[in-house]
Design an enzyme around this catalytic site. Structure first.
Site, PDB file in Angstrom:
ATOM      1  N   GLY A   1       0.840  -1.185   0.000  1.00 28.68           N
ATOM      2  CA  GLY A   1       0.000   0.000   0.000  1.00 28.68           C
ATOM      3  C   GLY A   1       0.879   1.241   0.000  1.00 28.68           C
ATOM      4  N   ALA A   2       0.868   1.996  -1.104  1.00 23.62           N
ATOM      5  CA  ALA A   2       1.737   3.165  -1.232  1.00 23.62           C
ATOM      6  C   ALA A   2       0.976   4.473  -1.026  1.00 23.62           C
ATOM      7  CB  ALA A   2       2.423   3.168  -2.597  1.00 23.62           C
TER       8      ALA A   2
ATOM      9  N   ASP B   1       2.426  -1.644  -4.541  1.00 20.64           N
ATOM     10  CA  ASP B   1       1.069  -1.149  -4.782  1.00 20.64           C
ATOM     11  C   ASP B   1       0.620  -1.633  -6.152  1.00 20.64           C
ATOM     12  OD1 ASP B   1      -0.614   1.375  -3.319  1.00 20.64           O
ATOM     13  OD2 ASP B   1      -1.200   0.913  -5.382  1.00 20.64           O
TER      14      ASP B   1
ATOM     15  N   HIS C   1      -9.831  -1.518  18.304  1.00 23.99           N
ATOM     16  CA  HIS C   1      -9.427  -0.205  17.790  1.00 23.99           C
ATOM     17  C   HIS C   1     -10.679   0.492  17.264  1.00 23.99           C
ATOM     18  CE1 HIS C   1      -6.926   2.878  16.174  1.00 23.99           C
ATOM     19  NE2 HIS C   1      -7.141   2.559  14.900  1.00 23.99           N
TER      20      HIS C   1
END
Length: 311
Positions: A10-11, A34, A176
């Site tokens: 994931g970029a 990515d 979370h």
């Protein structure tokens, strides 16, 4: 000695920040992966060109093919869509189950001996997804959440009290999300209970702000979600794993009877080392704390049931 190899999938803002921080701290060589062509390559090259300025010997490369990630020591998954104003982390579930599941499966095949860290939301459900799709031992899967939530809590307390963030010690348990459990009874300022500095009413307001910490930033940004603090939190965990530092940190770890729960990933204190989650450390909880933690666990279980239906 050969440098460690870190894959960041994931970029986007989070992934690129993780790659930049990891490189700057010389944690190892970084592969930024990515599906978009050119984006990871451009960002990776830009980061590599910072290394002479920073005086660090690391390589950052951008890739679109999982073959380039082969034999990574650590896989950090940040892929997935981010929240927009009005969305909860849970609203991301269906889309990100598909994305994270595919990433976990492909990344684990390329690096079967790696440790896997998940940052994508909804966090606890995505760690569970990665576990199911990777086939890894659950102790080699960990979720980044508690470090971030605790950092937010400590930041707010530092600003309120007027002391260094270094002197504030705190821990946040649970999922979370809105049901997370900041443990005020375990919160100290230089060894002194936080209640010596803040009234119970004001402390509760800070607890609530911590629970809404991500949503507060989403509301301000309008078109995205937090990335600097999540990335820094991920790199703190990565350092403990890659350097076998055995830090005791609040993370989303697999419970196998600890805290009376089994078969889920949820935020608890754990020792992180080269083997991943090496030990979950149980805390004595008051009746009120135990009830709050149980409520948070139930919320996570609800998401996990949805994941099982989607997988």
């Amino acid at each position: 000695m050969a440098r460690k190899k870190i894959t960041v999938v994931g970029a986007g803002n989070v992934g690129a920040s993780v790659a930049a921080y990891a490189s700057a701290q010389e944690l190892g060589d970084v592969v930024l992966l990515d599906i978009l062509e050119g984006i990871p390559q451009g960002k990776g090259l830009d980061m590599f060109e910072t290394t002479p300025v920073l005086g660090v010997d690391t390589r950052v490369t951008g890739e679109n093919d999982y073959d380039a990630t082969k034999d990574s020591d650590l896989i950090i998954i940040t892929a997935g869509i981010a929240r927009k104003p009005g969305m909860s982390r849970d609203d991301l579930l269906a889309t990100n189950v598909k994305i994270v599941g595919e990433v976990a499966q492909k990344a684990s095949q390329a690096s079967p001996n790696a440790i896997m860290m998940v940052v994508s939301n909804p966090l606890d459900a995505m760690v569970y997804t990665a576990w199911k799709k990777s086939g890894f031992d659950p102790r080699r899967i960990v979720g980044m959440a508690g470090v971030l939530d605790t950092a937010r809590f400590k930041s707010f307390l530092s600003a309120e009290i007027g002391v260094s963030v270094e002197d504030i010690h705190a821990v946040v348990l649970g999922g979370h999300g809105d049901t997370m459990v900041p443990l005020t009874r375990y919160c100290f300022v230089g060894g002194v209970p936080v209640t010596n500095f803040i009234s119970p009413e004001r402390l509760e307001e800070i607890v609530q702000r911590t629970r809404q910490g991500g949503a507060e930033i989403v509301g301000l940004l309008k078109t995205g979600s937090a990335y600097y603090a999540p990335a820094a939190s991920s790199v703190l965990m990565a350092k403990s794993i890659l350097f076998d530092k055995k830090r005791l940190l609040p993370v989303a770890a697999y419970l196998d009877g600890e805290f009376g729960e089994k078969g889920i990933f949820v935020g608890v204190p754990a020792i992180l080392g080269s083997a991943g989650v090496e030990k979950v450390v149980e805390l004595e909880l008051s009746a009120e704390e135990g009830a709050a933690f149980a409520n948070s666990v139930e919320a996570v279980k609800g998401l996990v049931m949805e994941v099982d239906q989607l997988l």
